[in-house]
Design a protein around this motif. Structure first.
Motif, PDB file in Angstrom:
ATOM      1  N   THR A  83       0.877  -1.180   0.000  1.00  0.00           N
ATOM      2  CA  THR A  83       0.000   0.000   0.000  1.00  0.00           C
ATOM      3  C   THR A  83       0.910   1.224   0.000  1.00  0.00           C
ATOM      4  N   ASN A  84       0.290   2.401   0.042  1.00  0.00           N
ATOM      5  CA  ASN A  84       1.122   3.611   0.171  1.00  0.00           C
ATOM      6  C   ASN A  84       1.115   4.146   1.603  1.00  0.00           C
ATOM      7  N   HIS A  85       0.693   3.312   2.560  1.00  0.00           N
ATOM      8  CA  HIS A  85       0.676   3.752   3.956  1.00  0.00           C
ATOM      9  C   HIS A  85       2.015   3.453   4.627  1.00  0.00           C
ATOM     10  N   PRO A  86       2.287   4.130   5.734  1.00  0.00           N
ATOM     11  CA  PRO A  86       3.478   3.796   6.508  1.00  0.00           C
ATOM     12  C   PRO A  86       3.462   2.301   6.826  1.00  0.00           C
ATOM     13  N   THR A  87       4.577   1.628   6.609  1.00  0.00           N
ATOM     14  CA  THR A  87       4.627   0.169   6.713  1.00  0.00           C
ATOM     15  C   THR A  87       5.898  -0.220   7.465  1.00  0.00           C
ATOM     16  N   PHE A  88       5.766  -1.276   8.265  1.00  0.00           N
ATOM     17  CA  PHE A  88       6.895  -1.754   9.050  1.00  0.00           C
ATOM     18  C   PHE A  88       7.077  -3.236   8.754  1.00  0.00           C
ATOM     19  N   GLY A 119     -11.122  20.740  11.817  1.00  0.00           N
ATOM     20  CA  GLY A 119     -10.810  22.106  11.429  1.00  0.00           C
ATOM     21  C   GLY A 119      -9.800  22.205  10.306  1.00  0.00           C
ATOM     22  N   SER A 120      -8.983  21.171  10.110  1.00  0.00           N
ATOM     23  CA  SER A 120      -8.065  21.255   8.995  1.00  0.00           C
ATOM     24  C   SER A 120      -8.863  21.151   7.712  1.00  0.00           C
ATOM     25  N   SER A 121      -8.396  21.884   6.725  1.00  0.00           N
ATOM     26  CA  SER A 121      -9.112  21.799   5.459  1.00  0.00           C
ATOM     27  C   SER A 121      -8.693  20.556   4.685  1.00  0.00           C
ATOM     28  N   PHE A 122      -7.631  19.906   5.157  1.00  0.00           N
ATOM     29  CA  PHE A 122      -7.236  18.679   4.486  1.00  0.00           C
ATOM     30  C   PHE A 122      -8.124  17.549   5.000  1.00  0.00           C
ATOM     31  N   GLY A 123      -9.001  17.114   4.160  1.00  0.00           N
ATOM     32  CA  GLY A 123     -10.021  16.144   4.577  1.00  0.00           C
ATOM     33  C   GLY A 123      -9.401  14.793   4.885  1.00  0.00           C
ATOM     34  N   PHE A 124     -10.073  14.043   5.717  1.00  0.00           N
ATOM     35  CA  PHE A 124      -9.632  12.701   6.051  1.00  0.00           C
ATOM     36  C   PHE A 124     -10.255  11.709   5.071  1.00  0.00           C
ATOM     37  N   MET A 125      -9.458  11.154   4.215  1.00  0.00           N
ATOM     38  CA  MET A 125      -9.908  10.098   3.310  1.00  0.00           C
ATOM     39  C   MET A 125     -11.233  10.424   2.659  1.00  0.00           C
ATOM     40  N   THR A 181       0.844   9.848   3.306  1.00  0.00           N
ATOM     41  CA  THR A 181       0.990  10.915   4.292  1.00  0.00           C
ATOM     42  C   THR A 181       1.335  12.268   3.685  1.00  0.00           C
ATOM     43  N   THR A 182       1.624  12.307   2.393  1.00  0.00           N
ATOM     44  CA  THR A 182       1.951  13.592   1.764  1.00  0.00           C
ATOM     45  C   THR A 182       0.684  14.398   1.518  1.00  0.00           C
ATOM     46  N   PRO A 218     -15.128  17.463 -12.015  1.00  0.00           N
ATOM     47  CA  PRO A 218     -15.237  16.805 -10.707  1.00  0.00           C
ATOM     48  C   PRO A 218     -14.753  15.354 -10.735  1.00  0.00           C
ATOM     49  N   ALA A 219     -14.936  14.676 -11.863  1.00  0.00           N
ATOM     50  CA  ALA A 219     -14.508  13.280 -11.943  1.00  0.00           C
ATOM     51  C   ALA A 219     -12.998  13.166 -11.785  1.00  0.00           C
ATOM     52  N   THR A 220     -12.275  14.133 -12.310  1.00  0.00           N
ATOM     53  CA  THR A 220     -10.820  14.135 -12.170  1.00  0.00           C
ATOM     54  C   THR A 220     -10.424  14.298 -10.706  1.00  0.00           C
ATOM     55  N   VAL A 221     -11.053  15.250 -10.039  1.00  0.00           N
ATOM     56  CA  VAL A 221     -10.712  15.494  -8.636  1.00  0.00           C
ATOM     57  C   VAL A 221     -11.048  14.261  -7.800  1.00  0.00           C
ATOM     58  N   THR A 222     -12.208  13.685  -8.031  1.00  0.00           N
ATOM     59  CA  THR A 222     -12.593  12.486  -7.284  1.00  0.00           C
ATOM     60  C   THR A 222     -11.589  11.367  -7.511  1.00  0.00           C
ATOM     61  N   GLN A 223     -11.221  11.159  -8.763  1.00  0.00           N
ATOM     62  CA  GLN A 223     -10.309  10.063  -9.068  1.00  0.00           C
ATOM     63  C   GLN A 223      -8.962  10.265  -8.376  1.00  0.00           C
ATOM     64  N   LEU A 224      -8.495  11.498  -8.322  1.00  0.00           N
ATOM     65  CA  LEU A 224      -7.202  11.760  -7.684  1.00  0.00           C
ATOM     66  C   LEU A 224      -7.299  11.593  -6.168  1.00  0.00           C
ATOM     67  N   LEU A 225      -8.393  12.051  -5.576  1.00  0.00           N
ATOM     68  CA  LEU A 225      -8.550  11.914  -4.119  1.00  0.00           C
ATOM     69  C   LEU A 225      -8.702  10.448  -3.727  1.00  0.00           C
ATOM     70  N   ASP A 226      -9.310   9.675  -4.603  1.00  0.00           N
ATOM     71  CA  ASP A 226      -9.554   8.263  -4.308  1.00  0.00           C
ATOM     72  C   ASP A 226      -8.269   7.456  -4.171  1.00  0.00           C
ATOM     73  N   ARG A 227      -7.174   8.009  -4.610  1.00  0.00           N
ATOM     74  CA  ARG A 227      -5.931   7.234  -4.558  1.00  0.00           C
ATOM     75  C   ARG A 227      -5.417   7.087  -3.151  1.00  0.00           C
ATOM     76  N   GLY A 228      -6.110   7.665  -2.184  1.00  0.00           N
ATOM     77  CA  GLY A 228      -5.803   7.305  -0.814  1.00  0.00           C
ATOM     78  C   GLY A 228      -4.872   8.218  -0.064  1.00  0.00           C
ATOM     79  N   SER A 229      -4.774   9.474  -0.467  1.00  0.00           N
ATOM     80  CA  SER A 229      -4.019  10.383   0.373  1.00  0.00           C
ATOM     81  C   SER A 229      -4.808  10.633   1.643  1.00  0.00           C
ATOM     82  N   ALA A 230      -4.117  10.628   2.775  1.00  0.00           N
ATOM     83  CA  ALA A 230      -4.798  10.849   4.042  1.00  0.00           C
ATOM     84  C   ALA A 230      -5.142  12.307   4.221  1.00  0.00           C
TER      85      ALA A 230
END
Lengths: 411, 411, 411, 411
Positions: free
Chosen positions: D101-106, D169-175, D364-365, D374-386
């Motif tokens: 995945t693109n998440h922090p991994t150990f 309050g952050s404008s960076f939405g969670f998933m 995490t970036t 809107p379809a472009t924005v949705t598709q890019l957000l769907d890639r899983g940035s937190a």
């Protein structure tokens, strides 16, 4: 059995496309043409004249061809009066009634060409002889009265489709079928502002057609300012736009959280219904302004500045507000009146309401269509306005930038 | 001043998302929660129970939090009766009226939980005590009568949001926010056909919501067949759908050119208006069928097979037909009646009419949304049906393939 | 200083629009025109001839006008040879090189008009004198070799833009700018099948350009069958299409759950990467077919039936497969070769790959564009194919219905 | 045969959705779960712990379930080292390699948990023991070298999916799966400006991914200013963006007509090709700046201010420019390096390039996606940035307003 008829065209018919379309119509519908005379416009300002004989294999086919030729600016050569037939009943037209375009149209009555007042597409033409001179009006089917003298057939009718303007440079495109996303947004906004100033300087009427996205995306305050400063002469919208505008005034901040900056999908939908019930409680928007329940926003400025508005209902409405006209025919009539008055129509982020307004507009009214969805802009431009600007942009940045452009001088 | 209240949730609340949403609501709206008891469902079929104390810094904040918690399935723990208040006037609700979701809802009246009949979103809840046992109904704002006992506040109300089904495999997705274009079209069509057969076998009601694209894209004949063969129990559409269907019957071929295979944009629009005038002349669709003016198509089959239809008007209509209900409130009422009867709703290529129907549906009604525009399908699914299939496809291939699937056995 | 030049046009230039566009070009770019001779085509089959003098205020302006007129079919009247200049270096063209359209083009060399082989837009024209007769070829900029004789300026070049066909009825529209969603899908599919049969009967070449949606939406098996039965002569796609096709073969069912009927977004993405690694392990698709690791699907049928394919890489690819050409210029060259061979191109659900193929096509190649997104179809049709069918439909129903139509006879 | 395994989850797993998704995964894939221990987080800041036994009917089924659980944050309870297997050949991974995945991994190596450097999705994990302490890196398939120690199976791997932030309050939405068109555009732009300032204040790196629409729609000058003023630390684009930017500099005005205000579709396309040939003639962008052929615009400012850029090629390119990397793998590597450096990525009006960059980003970036579709924005957000902001707006108004916001202070 071959039947034939002679038609004529005149004007800038080559570069405006009318000539090509007429040849195409005949071929598409299985007819033949024979150009009898063709006098080409030798330079930019010279008009072209064409007379051609059109033939088809049956009277029906010929009639269909003539109908399409007529709508593209060809006129049956032999000038006879239009055929008139009385409407047999309320809302019932004679069988072969002429169905209109939205282009300037002339009907030959008693040997003279009479210009149709208020051209509108998909109407019947009704000749009124009660006045000194005959008057020809468009009437939608549901407005037909028993006995109305309705034009039938294709004889004695002349349509003038828009021509390519001789001097380029106007931002109002000529019959542009598509829309440009290739124009710099800022310079397009300047041109729209220039046009609005020009209409205002000539005491013309700017009609603004508004969708709810104006409120969501943050264009509301700027639009309210434009209303207050006199750049908007009439407003046309649905129930939803008005509710959203009023809701922002009544519940703009809540829970200590500024709704400008934090969004809760679905959450807060209750405020929508509550707004309707609050306005309903006092009896309408004007009453709510007078009772100082509402003290800002677009509808508020309309009330305060005597800008007339039409709110049309739909089957998707909550409520609706007491101001909303729920009957579709009644609402159409109100919209039609607005449309006929307008010199410039701004269609802002609403396909549905814009189509309703566009249906009532003559092709000569200047139109600006702004939407974030290119399909919406294309669909609105396709309705055949001769002078239209389409702009694919964010209404939430468009309205503030337009207001800046127009109100800057005051500041 | 900190105020607090205790709420409870029970059910498959972890995987259905209700628990997480409730925690989120409290945090989003600035409150705090303290879980007092939490009994996790240890396996697939075991339910989870949670009791938590929610606190906020003001009574207003707490009320807002409780409203959102309630809509997500949390119930105020201390079981008291719902607060009732009489409506002060026609179409006027008490100030703090409870605004509904479309989920199954229960109201505590006289110590008992009464299930709300006909759940519908954005309505008021009205308690009727005229019968032996109290009845609780949803009422839209414009139907409120003076004196109606309206539920206010959040006390004594329990909402049951949909839960993730325990056995997977159903094609009706659980609250799927988006739509899949990744499913093989043919297998989805089979599943929809299965569902239609199942509803028919149980004497249920299939409501079909129809857009004009069905006619343009070539799905009309197959839909007419489905009506004839009894797979459609009710039809909901706008004026446009009916006109296009009838026009195809009246003017399907013309000039010796089959309109099935040759298209003339705008050309032939005259037939649209002519169809309206022909149907208007005889007084409506049923009369036109009886007079044998119309002898095929979807509307024809509805008349012949006693399938009731609602045609709702809009400000964009030509005509309209005599059958079209032009008043939006009246049309909504007719749609509401259809929606309440339906066990399965097929929304075919019409965003506008589908939204109107969807607004009236409880979240438990199975819904199938078919459109070529993914945004339309997403928007319809987002309205919160617990059991919905969204399919992005061409209605002109969908309806024939669905009919093949359903009618094959007969052949 | 006014400069002028005389140009000529000939053909069905009125209804094909070339005459109108040429007048428009002059006016748009600030020039003047004077029609010296105009001989109208008096009936359907008669051609029109126009000679006009074009003037502008500077040599630069005139050059720009002539360039646009040339691209719309006007030829500088005075027949002189084209100007040739040697390329100064590898990949470097002379400064005023002529940039091509995709229409049939003729260059005057040594007093004779030589037809350009393989017309392609945005190329340079290179005259090759190494053979008995001079040959003129299109070359993209990166293929220019030092010393190549490149055509510069606008003299001695004749372009033949497509003309409106004299006999209507073909489903391949003439320069249709938009796309119709108003055609019955089933009848359009029949017409496309007819065309494929016709090309096959004449031993022509059908090139199919494939997007991954074919696999997701369930069109894969039908496409594989069309390849097997010889209806596809070449295939062009990206890495993704091939991986999806192969993945379906390798991991089509898993966990006892048929992937045809149950979807897990993101889940199972691992199979995508695993497919790439499995094919990579054996060294490529052909090796995987020979090793019987792959035993069905589109790529399998291509290998088994010697249907050549091009897989082009992109920066969004996983892997890629060993078969994928990762260098863009090398991939373009491979695509160009396919495009030049093709008599009919089917662009199926891939904007990106279709644009790449479309860039290499002459305007005379028949093209069918199928996509569920109308914007994609419009964009592809806008590239100027003279004979194109655009269809907005679901590829998951389109391919099976097309295969039914074509293979029915065999069954 | 029932097989089972115990997994653990810990964190804000209820409101972040991980717990619900894990239950869902087991049910979807036909398994069973038994919660052995569940310790709910009783308030906002308390974490929840869950241990559950998962069972399935075969080892294969269990493996698939564990893979999905792992990707959603569940870790196999019994802590064993990860299984390592040597890569059998160049670009060939062992059969059961772990796909990331693109998440922090150990990864557990020699009894210790080692954090994976540069998490990236769809890669293999390679353990490097050449240094003092073992290092675990992501490697794309094409970078695998023979003998690389690749992690296989699901044991000894821990993934940390993003958690819902405790303070809102952050404008960076969670998933956020969708995108909001309901936020006021101006306030969103302010928040993005704040974030850019914050990154700059911390000497972080802002990577801007640019599409050609920036140039067409009039955002170029403002972007060039942002580069000049140091708000852009790296730029990623395709060949097309650079050509359009340079073309505007070379041919911005022509024929006395300002291209800012008059548009000629297709007309002037020649300038595109001419720009490529002019830049090619001198050997590239830097040389063109040095030769003063190019004296303004975005690429110019990049050269002048030492802002590194990557131009990636595609099969749709004209030219390309000498600076463009035409090999997809080489270009991906260059993009990957940019992506790993970035603290904030602005994706401006380019789906294609943004997907390529997004593929290389850890979850995490922080990411900002701006597009009119809107379809472009949705598709890019769907890639899983937190942490992502999606904004549907006009890039031609967005960039100027962003620059105003950021540069105002200077003025």
């Amino acid at each position: 059995m071959t039947v034939m008829r002679t038609v004529e065209l005149e004007g800038h018919i080559i570069d405006s496309g009318a000539m090509g379309r007429c040849f195409g119509v005949v071929m598409d519908l299985g007819g033949e043409f024979e150009v009898e005379e063709f006098d080409v416009g030798r330079h930019k300002h010279a008009e072209t004249y064409c007379r051609m004989r059109v033939s088809a294999e049956s009277a029906d086919d010929l009639r269909a061809i003539l109908h399409e030729l007529n709508q593209n600016g060809a006129t049956v050569a032999d000038p006879r009066d239009a055929t008139l037939e009385a409407a047999p009943d309320e809302q019932v037209v004679p069988a072969e009634f002429y169905s209109t375009t939205n282009h300037p149209t002339f009907v030959r009555v008693d040997g003279s060409w009479v210009e149709v007042s208020d051209p509108e597409m998909d109407c019947a033409l009704v000749v009124d002889r009660t006045e000194d001179d005959p008057v020809v009006r468009t009437k939608v089917l549901n407005a037909i009265e028993k006995g109305d003298l309705v034009v039938t057939g294709e004889t004695g009718i002349r349509v003038e489709p828009p021509e390519r303007p001789r001097n380029g440079g106007s931002s109002f495109g000529f019959m542009q079928g598509g829309v440009s996303s290739e124009r710099p947004s800022a310079s397009l906004i300047e041109e729209i502002a220039d046009e609005m100033r020009a209409v205002r300087d000539e005491d013309g009427t700017v009609l603004v057609v508004c969708g709810p996205a104006i409120v969501h995306s943050g264009g509301r305050d700027a639009l309210a300012e434009l209303v207050r400063e006199g750049y908007v002469d009439a407003l046309s919208a649905g129930n939803g736009f008005a509710v959203h505008d009023l809701e922002r005034n009544l519940y703009g901040t809540s829970l200590g959280v500024d709704t400008e900056s934090l969004e809760h999908p679905r959450k807060g939908h209750k405020h929508h219904i509550y707004t309707i019930s609050e306005i309903g409680r006092v009896g309408g928007i004007e009453a709510a302004v007078e009772a100082e329940i509402v003290d800002g926003g677009v509808m508020y400025q309309c009330i305060r500045n005597d800008v007339p508005y039409v709110l049309a209902g739909s089957i998707r409405d909550d409520g609706p507000l007491p101001d909303t006209i729920t009957d579709a025919i009644e609402a159409q009539d109100a919209i039609r009146e607005q449309a006929r008055e307008a010199d410039l129509v701004l269609m802002l982020s609403t396909l549905l309401h814009s189509v309703a307004v566009g249906n009532c507009l003559p092709s000569t009214t200047k139109t600006v269509c702004v939407d974030i969805n290119p399909a919406t802009v294309t669909q609105l431009l396709d309705r055949g306005s001769a002078q239209a600007i389409g702009m694919v942009t964010d209404i939430g940045t468009f309205v503030p930038m337009l207001a800046d452009e127009l109100l800057e001088a005051h500041r």
